[in-house]
Design a protein around this motif. Sequence first.
Motif, PDB file in Angstrom:
ATOM      1  N   THR B  80       0.855  -1.195   0.000  1.00 22.19           N
ATOM      2  CA  THR B  80       0.000   0.000   0.000  1.00 22.19           C
ATOM      3  C   THR B  80       0.889   1.243   0.000  1.00 22.19           C
ATOM      4  N   ALA B  81       0.454   2.250  -0.750  1.00 17.94           N
ATOM      5  CA  ALA B  81       1.214   3.509  -0.805  1.00 17.94           C
ATOM      6  C   ALA B  81       2.681   3.225  -1.099  1.00 17.94           C
ATOM      7  N   SER B  82       2.936   2.638  -2.250  1.00 18.90           N
ATOM      8  CA  SER B  82       4.281   2.183  -2.602  1.00 18.90           C
ATOM      9  C   SER B  82       5.297   3.324  -2.556  1.00 18.90           C
ATOM     10  N   GLN B  83       6.554   2.925  -2.303  1.00 17.67           N
ATOM     11  CA  GLN B  83       7.657   3.881  -2.255  1.00 17.67           C
ATOM     12  C   GLN B  83       8.768   3.394  -3.174  1.00 17.67           C
ATOM     13  N   VAL B  84       9.601   4.315  -3.591  1.00 13.11           N
ATOM     14  CA  VAL B  84      10.697   3.960  -4.501  1.00 13.11           C
ATOM     15  C   VAL B  84      11.572   2.856  -3.895  1.00 13.11           C
ATOM     16  N   VAL B  85      11.734   2.856  -2.597  1.00  8.31           N
ATOM     17  CA  VAL B  85      12.568   1.838  -1.928  1.00  8.31           C
ATOM     18  C   VAL B  85      11.969   0.442  -2.011  1.00  8.31           C
ATOM     19  N   ASP B  86      10.715   0.356  -2.412  1.00  9.37           N
ATOM     20  CA  ASP B  86      10.093  -0.959  -2.592  1.00  9.37           C
ATOM     21  C   ASP B  86      10.513  -1.618  -3.900  1.00  9.37           C
ATOM     22  N   SER B  87      11.193  -0.887  -4.747  1.00  6.84           N
ATOM     23  CA  SER B  87      11.638  -1.448  -6.026  1.00  6.84           C
ATOM     24  C   SER B  87      12.610  -2.603  -5.763  1.00  6.84           C
ATOM     25  N   ALA B  88      12.267  -3.756  -6.296  1.00  5.74           N
ATOM     26  CA  ALA B  88      13.067  -4.965  -6.066  1.00  5.74           C
ATOM     27  C   ALA B  88      12.410  -6.105  -6.830  1.00  5.74           C
ATOM     28  N   VAL B  89      13.032  -7.281  -6.734  1.00  5.71           N
ATOM     29  CA  VAL B  89      12.380  -8.498  -7.223  1.00  5.71           C
ATOM     30  C   VAL B  89      11.779  -9.208  -6.014  1.00  5.71           C
ATOM     31  N   TYR B  90      10.538  -9.620  -6.143  1.00  6.70           N
ATOM     32  CA  TYR B  90       9.844 -10.288  -5.046  1.00  6.70           C
ATOM     33  C   TYR B  90       9.562 -11.733  -5.427  1.00  6.70           C
ATOM     34  N   PHE B  91       9.919 -12.617  -4.512  1.00 12.77           N
ATOM     35  CA  PHE B  91       9.732 -14.047  -4.747  1.00 12.77           C
ATOM     36  C   PHE B  91       8.720 -14.617  -3.771  1.00 12.77           C
TER      37      PHE B  91
END
Lengths: 114, 117
Positions: B80-91
């Motif tokens: 929720t309310a994404s942030q630039v720091v959430d950028s990644a690969v999610y497994f």
Amino acid sequence: DAGVTQSPTHLIKTRGQQVTLRCSPKSGHDTVSWYQQALGQGPQFIFQYYEEEERQRGNFPDRFSGHQFPNYSSELNVNALLLGDSALYLCASSSERGGFTEAFFGQGTRLTVV
Amino acid sequence: AQKVTQAQTEISVVEKEDVTLDCVYETRDTTYYLFWYKQPPSGELVFLIRRNSFDEQNEISGRYSWNFQKSTSSFNFTITASQVVDSAVYFCALSEPHMNRDDKIIFGKGTRLHILP
């Protein structure tokens, strides 16, 4: 408290050579698992070591072998390297004692075979 | 056989938007664990959550929430309310543990998430 540490960080090898990767588990952990992560893919389980013995093995050829030492650290050896062995190799540690602990992963060793 | 499918290869959203990452799993066992891991560019897999097969309660942790639905074999992850720091690969991942330990973990192929400023 140091987490899982792996060495080296990067490695370049030639086809046919042999390589050894090293892993020190998180303090208090006694189980080490190794994973291979090819570019753009999820990690794939290679094998797991506990009490210095291989306990489980994934679908990898015998060219992949390992060892666990009395201090719980571990090595992954790959013989007769192929170009397809180029990948990020991840080590994960966990503990048998005291109930569930999730697997903690190291930052990996990026192996390039040329 | 065990299998984890993450159909979304790559997602891009603008910062502050909500985003949901889908995960569908297959297993014959009644006892299993489901996980989500985050992999930033540094390469280390960061543990986010573990859910056992007997606990279908949804979970919320700050901006993160997880929706486990056994009926559809899905374990979706919402930021929720994404942030630039959430950028990644999610497994998303699955294991059939024994004796309270993490045994072989089966990973999906991952979803690369780009949060645009």
